[in-house]
Scaffold this motif. Structure first.
Motif, PDB file in Angstrom:
ATOM      1  N   ASP A 289     -21.730 -80.716  82.430  1.00  0.00           N
ATOM      2  CA  ASP A 289     -21.278 -80.032  81.086  1.00  0.00           C
ATOM      3  C   ASP A 289     -21.314 -80.808  79.786  1.00  0.00           C
ATOM      4  O   ASP A 289     -21.305 -80.341  78.576  1.00  0.00           O
ATOM      5  CB  ASP A 289     -19.742 -79.607  81.066  1.00  0.00           C
ATOM      6  CG  ASP A 289     -18.812 -80.601  81.302  1.00  0.00           C
ATOM      7  OD1 ASP A 289     -19.417 -81.669  82.267  1.00  0.00           O
ATOM      8  OD2 ASP A 289     -17.784 -80.509  80.974  1.00  0.00           O
TER       9      ASP A 289
ATOM     10  N   ARG B  29     -19.192 -73.979  82.754  1.00  0.00           N
ATOM     11  CA  ARG B  29     -18.559 -75.044  83.317  1.00  0.00           C
ATOM     12  C   ARG B  29     -18.394 -74.877  84.952  1.00  0.00           C
ATOM     13  O   ARG B  29     -18.279 -75.663  85.684  1.00  0.00           O
ATOM     14  CB  ARG B  29     -17.408 -75.632  82.468  1.00  0.00           C
ATOM     15  CG  ARG B  29     -17.044 -77.138  83.028  1.00  0.00           C
ATOM     16  CD  ARG B  29     -16.135 -77.711  82.027  1.00  0.00           C
ATOM     17  NE  ARG B  29     -14.771 -76.928  82.091  1.00  0.00           N
ATOM     18  CZ  ARG B  29     -13.750 -77.162  81.123  1.00  0.00           C
ATOM     19  NH1 ARG B  29     -13.961 -78.021  80.180  1.00  0.00           N
ATOM     20  NH2 ARG B  29     -12.859 -76.217  81.334  1.00  0.00           N
TER      21      ARG B  29
ATOM     22  N   ILE C 167     -25.518 -73.285  79.074  1.00  0.00           N
ATOM     23  CA  ILE C 167     -24.542 -74.629  78.591  1.00  0.00           C
ATOM     24  C   ILE C 167     -25.516 -75.733  78.503  1.00  0.00           C
ATOM     25  O   ILE C 167     -24.755 -76.652  77.966  1.00  0.00           O
ATOM     26  CB  ILE C 167     -23.787 -74.846  79.791  1.00  0.00           C
ATOM     27  CG1 ILE C 167     -22.509 -75.594  79.430  1.00  0.00           C
ATOM     28  CG2 ILE C 167     -24.248 -75.455  81.059  1.00  0.00           C
ATOM     29  CD1 ILE C 167     -21.299 -75.643  80.441  1.00  0.00           C
TER      30      ILE C 167
END
Length: 371
Positions: free
Chosen positions: A180, A360, A346
């Protein structure tokens, strides 16, 4: 080795020392150690992986053993506990080494076991980084990037370049278990450190049982860099429910269209997914179905299957057209995915709190599950 100061032979000042044994700390010591150790593994019946020179594989009637070597740190696993014990006994007779038991720590990564899989994290490493940067008492935030962030050329007094590079390097190492952070890690670091403060206990979850299929999500942020106008490639690759590879990196050249940027991203993930398939093949695991790539740009998908569009892509380097060749041979399948379901977002852009939390969790980044 050059003659050390104070011990130079006056008759032969230009001569060098011939080492009978590699000394720890010399530049050639790791190579000498690897040659010595790998030769003994080959003597035991191991084979070196063609895709990764640090992976050694032993396949026999008693089972399969995988040995991963990083300088003098070793991970060994296999299908037979008895065979693993015999290998460790043989290694202990030949080399001075210590068996530390089940894997707990490896290169700053902590491994925790739970029913159904393992959880990898760098909690201790993150805590040391926050202490080093005086951010241990900072108030945490929900995302590593603000939605309306921007980078511009700085004027006036600059921060200490050495300190900044050290922090960025530490954050990059943190991405070993924190996919992430892959996109944000090379951007303004203060907010990233604040985000790490609130999520230092998070890590990467790996499940022992999940559907055996290889697939990936690819995305590109066209012209995202306001200074160079280069696009950002982002991708996540999954083996079953486990995210096994990810990346967020700036493309080498400027793309003339969003389709071209997405096509270059597809080329990057194709190379990575091909390498993973080679690793699986080396350890004796074969895919029943061709790997699948998901992309949210229809025009880029057309470029992978329709040779008529070649006239529009003459300016794209030939190296990127091996994606089309893989698809034509049936070694790769490409599919469209809606933008709201594009997990690679992301890795290419700043997201809202809700979107970031959703993606995530899809990466498998979470707190350690209960034992």
């Amino acid at each position: 080795m050059s003659q050390p100061p104070g011990f130079i032979d006056p008759k032969h000042p230009k001569h060098v020392c011939l080492l009978k044994k590699a000394l720890y700390g010399l530049k050639q010591a790791p190579r000498a150690w690897f040659d010595r150790f790998s030769l003994y593994l080959l003597h035991l019946g191991f084979k070196c992986s063609k895709a990764d020179s640090s992976l050694f594989i032993l396949q026999c009637k008693r089972g399969t053993i995988l040995l991963l070597l990083y300088v003098d740190d070793i991970i060994i696993t296999g299908s037979s506990d008895e065979l693993i014990t015999d290998i460790l006994t043989s290694l202990a007779k030949e080399f001075s080494m210590k068996d530390l038991g089940s894997l707990q720590f490896f290169l700053g990564t902590e491994v925790q076991y739970f029913k159904g899989g393992i959880h990898r994290s760098q909690r201790k490493y993150a805590a040391e980084l926050l202490k080093k940067t005086d951010m241990a008492l900072a108030k945490s935030v929900s995302t590593p990037l603000a939605q309306k962030y921007g980078l511009q050329l700085s004027t006036g007094n600059l921060v200490d370049a050495s300190s900044y590079r050290s922090i960025v390097g530490s954050l990059q190492y943190l991405t070993l278990t924190r996919p992430d952070l892959s996109h944000a890690v090379n951007l303004p670091v203060k907010r990233i450190l604040i985000y790490v403060k609130g999520t230092s206990h998070c890590g990467l979850r790996l499940l022992a049982r999940s559907p055996f299929k290889l697939y990936g999500f690819s995305d590109a942020d066209w012209g995202g860099c306001t200074t160079t106008r280069r696009s950002t490639t982002g991708y996540s690759i999954y083996l079953g429910a486990n995210c096994v590879s990810w990346a967020s990196k700036k493309q080498h050249t400027v793309s003339r269209s969003s389709a071209e940027a997405e096509y270059r991203a597809l080329a990057s993930i194709t190379a990575e997914i091909t390498w993973i398939a080679y690793i699986l093949r080396d350890i004796g695991v074969y895919l029943k179905l061709a790997p699948t790539l998901f992309c949210d740009k229809i025009s880029a998908l057309y470029m992978t299957v329709n040779p008529i569009l070649h006239a529009r892509t003459k300016h794209v380097e030939m190296v990127y057209h091996f994606v089309r060749e893989k698809v034509a041979r049936g070694q790769l399948v490409t599919h469209f995915v809606r933008s709201k379901d594009q997990l690679a977002d992301i890795h290419t852009k700043a997201l809202t709190k809700q979107e970031f939390a959703k993606f995530r969790s899809k990466l498998g980044v979470c707190v350690p599950p209960p034992h």
